[in-house]
Design a protein around this motif. Structure first.
Motif, PDB file in Angstrom:
ATOM      1  N   UNK A 163      -4.744  -9.582  -0.006  1.00 46.63           N
ATOM      2  CA  UNK A 163      -5.708  -8.991  -1.606  1.00 46.63           C
ATOM      3  C   UNK A 163      -5.579  -7.537  -0.443  1.00 46.63           C
ATOM      4  N   UNK A 164      -6.952  -7.736   0.803  1.00 48.01           N
ATOM      5  CA  UNK A 164      -7.385  -6.642   1.456  1.00 48.01           C
ATOM      6  C   UNK A 164      -6.153  -5.040   1.828  1.00 48.01           C
ATOM      7  N   UNK A 165      -5.120  -5.834   2.256  1.00 46.60           N
ATOM      8  CA  UNK A 165      -3.910  -4.667   2.376  1.00 46.60           C
ATOM      9  C   UNK A 165      -3.133  -4.174   0.992  1.00 46.60           C
ATOM     10  N   UNK A 166      -3.083  -5.288   0.123  1.00 50.71           N
ATOM     11  CA  UNK A 166      -2.566  -4.756  -1.632  1.00 50.71           C
ATOM     12  C   UNK A 166      -3.366  -3.727  -1.853  1.00 50.71           C
ATOM     13  N   UNK A 167      -4.919  -3.502  -1.642  1.00 44.72           N
ATOM     14  CA  UNK A 167      -5.366  -2.906  -2.182  1.00 44.72           C
ATOM     15  C   UNK A 167      -5.099  -1.244  -1.735  1.00 44.72           C
ATOM     16  N   UNK A 168      -5.379  -1.847   0.347  1.00 37.74           N
ATOM     17  CA  UNK A 168      -4.831  -1.004   1.051  1.00 37.74           C
ATOM     18  C   UNK A 168      -3.789   0.692   0.840  1.00 37.74           C
ATOM     19  N   UNK A 169      -2.892  -0.225  -0.334  1.00 37.73           N
ATOM     20  CA  UNK A 169      -1.815   0.118  -0.818  1.00 37.73           C
ATOM     21  C   UNK A 169      -1.939   0.746  -1.406  1.00 37.73           C
ATOM     22  N   UNK A 170      -2.369   0.343  -2.475  1.00 37.01           N
ATOM     23  CA  UNK A 170      -2.695   0.730  -3.885  1.00 37.01           C
ATOM     24  C   UNK A 170      -3.231   1.557  -3.967  1.00 37.01           C
ATOM     25  N   UNK A 171      -4.513   2.346  -2.744  1.00 30.64           N
ATOM     26  CA  UNK A 171      -5.199   3.615  -2.809  1.00 30.64           C
ATOM     27  C   UNK A 171      -4.094   4.732  -1.937  1.00 30.64           C
ATOM     28  N   UNK A 172      -2.940   3.800  -0.949  1.00 26.87           N
ATOM     29  CA  UNK A 172      -3.135   4.852  -0.341  1.00 26.87           C
ATOM     30  C   UNK A 172      -2.015   5.409  -1.540  1.00 26.87           C
ATOM     31  N   UNK A 173      -1.357   4.681  -1.982  1.00 30.04           N
ATOM     32  CA  UNK A 173       0.453   5.326  -2.911  1.00 30.04           C
ATOM     33  C   UNK A 173      -0.290   6.587  -4.230  1.00 30.04           C
ATOM     34  N   UNK A 174      -1.813   5.818  -3.959  1.00 27.35           N
ATOM     35  CA  UNK A 174      -2.552   6.952  -5.029  1.00 27.35           C
ATOM     36  C   UNK A 174      -2.379   7.581  -4.897  1.00 27.35           C
ATOM     37  N   UNK A 175      -3.261   8.104  -3.712  1.00 23.84           N
ATOM     38  CA  UNK A 175      -3.195   9.028  -3.148  1.00 23.84           C
ATOM     39  C   UNK A 175      -2.223   9.547  -2.583  1.00 23.84           C
ATOM     40  N   UNK A 176      -1.467   9.597  -2.694  1.00 18.90           N
ATOM     41  CA  UNK A 176      -0.385  10.477  -2.070  1.00 18.90           C
ATOM     42  C   UNK A 176       0.245  10.597  -3.385  1.00 18.90           C
TER      43      UNK A 176
END
Lengths: 350, 431
Positions: free
Chosen positions: B114-127
């Motif tokens: 779960x944590x990694x998934x939110x991290x991924x979506x956060x970073x893709x958004x930031x990107x």
């Protein structure tokens, strides 16, 4: 002046304010009435007093309705970026003066940057009044980093004290002013004028670069018929009509009564030999007469003005239409829009 | 964020108390995020990131201002891309662990997933935010123009309210602002419900750099629904106020942009010969004969027909400078909008979503329901008095709009990439 219809008074009462109908006869239009009332209100709210604001507004409107110039009531007039203090007994700076002073300043800054001389430009302003012309020239020179040294001369002691106040009032905008500008009381018709000026107030052997003047230029008959009521009744006649000059002096020059100051100033210019002369005039006819007087000096005194121009009311920021006229066989460039306002004489070809 | 706070707040609380799972609550559409990045964007991010690595290696050897500037520009993309890569690697590792035979291992991996998934979506958004080109005027101060819509005095009264709202907002937020123009219409005497005056046109200048980006979302039609002070039968009226946000020129900035309006390439450039300047005052004698107080100035830009008139100050000089400032800003905005129109036409084939233009209403202020709705972000806020006072609620509304704008910018960018891809494949097929 056409009569104002009663309906416009009703509209002013209803749509602007009850006191607006007082201002309407002086302002003539609703828009201008609304503006003046707003400025009066702003002034009252900015300057605290024990008298209630409503009463002060009414008093000011009442005085204005009697024709007292707004600038005397609010005690200031904006002049370019400066705020010039105005007081009864001293002529209020005009918008046309502002326009040509800006134009003159742009000419001076472009010529001083090309010559790149380090010595300051010496400016002599005769009939200086509030001191608005040298102050604005100095203010504009701050940006272009050219150095000016200004002297303002007026016969009126009131004008000189007000000019000094204006200098300290605008010191924030022109920090260098206190050292580079002086206001002196003097009578330009006195026979010793030029020698006194040199002896007492100008640095040794200083060359005068610019001579400016906004002398009284309205003839007594024009003063009665052509001037606005508020000017006729409230502004100093000394600054408007040149009839304070003794008649034997004016007879000596053999010119029309309203041109006597120009005759004297051109005579002074013949002695001091300034590089440029800028004279405000009443209109096109007077401008042509002054140009002819300047040209006549070529034969009598050998003063040769290589460039002669006439500037109209709005000259600053107006595109040059390439207009010109011919007086006594010399081509005279005419700049700007409106009526003739300034005669510009220059010994330099620029 | 809840789609409808306020009204249903008590309901949601009671639901929560009753043990209602929060996943059943409807969330505002603004909360959705761009999870899957299109390959084109990723490709670009990879190229930029590689370029950044190269540049920083070069900078370590010898410093060069130009290189440093470029590196600074793409730093955010590179950093976001690294984060994204890291999250992706972690995710693939976790997925492989999930397939392992060890039950304990699987459990641990599940927890981390779960944590990694939110991290991924956060970073893709930031990107994707980092990849979105910055608005060219974003760093500029702005002018906020308030003009009442067609109709009666009610719209004019509300225009005054809107103007005061932005003025108060600037004060609360600590933005430096200055009233450039505040012109009431003919019927100056009449007063609206809260001492409003009938506004003809008003311009507020926000002097802080970057305020254009902050207020950009406020441009559009603002609709008001309320019972006007003049209404005798208690009917609710609807009127509209137009708000335009224009980029303005920093007054005494030392950067290269200071000379920009002299540069014919700039959006702010106006050929002085195209502008007709009029002084609105009676003709007749001048000079010492009269003592005029009229200081009004009207500028007309002949090619576009845009006129600006200014008569607020007693000084003609100040009026002229303000008029030039407003004229320059209006023309720059117009040129920008024309270019955006072209870009929009290009991508319309890909992006079906309707774009907001100047005519669309963006926000409604409903006095009866104590509600402020932003139609683009699709959010409702209550406590209307606080909004009109320029308080924190207005800040929340503007934040929601910022999120919306950022997302629509990203979508436009993705659409642009897709359009470009289609065009290039077409070109290839044509050969």
């Amino acid at each position: 002046m056409p009569r104002l219809p009663p309906s416009i008074f009703w509209r002013a009462r209803r749509e602007i304010s009850p006191v607006a109908s007082l201002l309407l006869p002086v302002c003539r239009t609703l828009q201008s009435t609304a503006n003046e009332l707003r400025w009066i209100r702003d002034h009252v709210h900015r300057t605290p007093s024990v008298i209630p604001a409503g009463i002060r507004i009414w008093q000011l409107c009442e005085e204005r309705s009697r024709g007292v110039p707004l600038q005397y009531l609010l005690k200031t007039q904006p002049f370019g970026p400066l705020e010039i203090l105005c007081r009864k007994g001293v002529l209020i700076p005009r918008q046309e003066t502002e326009s040509y002073t800006f134009h003159l300043s742009s000419i001076l800054s472009s010529s001083s940057s090309s010559s790149s001389s380090s010595s300051p430009l010496t400016i002599l302003d005769l009939c200086t009044g509030t001191g608005c012309i040298p102050l604005l020239l100095l203010c504009c020179s701050q940006k272009s980093s050219s150095h000016f040294s200004c002297t303002g001369i007026d016969i009126s002691a009131r004008a000189i004290s007000l000019a000094k106040q204006n200098l300290s009032h605008n010191l924030a905008l022109i920090p260098s002013a206190s050292s580079s500008i002086q206001f002196i009381r003097g009578d330009i018709f006195s026979t010793k004028f030029t020698s006194e000026i040199y002896a007492q107030h100008l640095p040794d052997a200083a060359e005068i670069d610019v001579l400016t003047a906004n002398p009284p230029y309205i003839s007594p008959s024009d003063f009665r018929s052509q001037t606005a009521r508020s000017v006729r009744h409230y502004e100093p006649r000394l600054a408007l009509v040149p009839d304070s000059v003794p008649s034997e002096v004016s007879k000596k020059y053999g010119c029309r009564e309203e041109d006597v100051f120009y005759a004297r100033i051109l005579e002074i210019a013949g002695d001091l030999k300034p590089k440029r002369v800028v004279l405000e005039v009443a209109g096109w006819e007077q401008a042509v007469r002054v140009v002819e007087m300047a040209q006549a000096q070529r034969d009598t005194r050998g003063t040769d003005y290589k460039v002669i121009e006439i500037w109209r009311d709005d000259v600053h920021g107006v595109r040059d239409a390439g207009e010109s006229t011919e007086i006594w066989g010399q081509r005279i460039r005419v700049k700007g829009e409106g009526d003739g306002r300034v005669v510009y004489l220059s010994r330099l070809l620029d | 964020m809840l789609a409808v706070p306020g009204v249903y707040r008590t309901c949601t609380w009671s639901l929560r108390r009753a043990g209602f799972p929060s996943s059943f609550l409807r969330r505002s559409s603004t909360a959705k995020h761009v999870s899957a990045l299109p390959p084109k964007l990723l490709e670009r991010a990879r190229i930029l990131s590689a370029e950044h690595d190269q540049l920083s290696a070069k900078l370590a050897d010898d410093f060069d201002a130009k290189t440093a500037e470029r590196a600074g520009e793409i730093f955010r993309v590179a950093a976001a891309f690294k984060q994204y890569e890291k999250a992706k690697a972690a995710l693939s590792e976790l997925e492989s662990l999930l397939k392992s035979n060890d039950a304990e291992m699987r459990e641990l991996a599940q927890e981390d997933l779960n944590d990694t998934n939110t991290q991924l979506s956060d970073s893709s958004r930031e990107l994707s935010v980092a990849l979105t080109p910055k608005h060219p005027f974003a760093d500029m101060p702005c002018l906020i123009e308030v003009v009442p819509g067609p109709g009666g005095t009610e719209g004019r009264f509300f225009a005054d309210t809107v103007f005061k709202m932005y003025q108060a907002y600037c004060e609360n937020k600590g933005f430096r602002s200055r009233v450039v123009k505040y012109e009431s219409s003919d019927s100056i005497g009449a007063k609206g419900s809260e001492g409003e005056i009938a506004l003809q046109e008003a311009v507020l200048e926000v002097l802080d750099e970057g305020s254009y980006a902050h207020f950009r979302g406020e441009a559009g039609m603002h609709r008001v629904q309320r019972v006007p002070a003049t209404e005798t039968k208690g009917r609710t009226h609807t009127s509209a106020v137009a708000v335009w946000v224009l980029p303005s020129f920093p007054e005494n900035s030392t950067s290269s942009s200071a000379s920009e309006w002299d540069n014919p390439e700039s959006d702010f450039y106006i050929d002085p010969t195209d502008v007709k300047s009029e002084k609105m005052r009676a003709s007749g004698a001048g000079g010492q004969h009269v003592n005029k107080t009229e200081s009004a100035i009207r500028l007309t830009h002949i090619p576009t027909g845009i006129t600006v008139s200014m008569q607020d100050s007693r000084s003609q000089h100040t009026n002229r400078e303000s008029a030039w400032k407003v004229l320059r800003s209006r023309i720059a905005q117009k040129r920008r909008e024309e270019r955006e129109e072209v870009a929009r036409n290009l991508r319309s084939s890909v992006l079906a979503q309707s774009q907001l233009t100047r005519g669309d209403k963006i926000r409604t202020y409903n006095y009866g329901q104590d509600r402020c709705t932003d139609h683009r972000a699709g959010v409702d806020f209550h406590n209307l008095p606080d909004v009109l006072r320029g308080g924190p609620t207005l800040g929340k509304v503007m934040e929601a709009v910022h999120t919306y704008l950022a997302e629509s910018d990203i979508q436009a960018l993705i659409a642009d990439e897709a359009a470009a891809a289609i065009a290039s494949t077409k070109a290839k097929n044509g050969k």
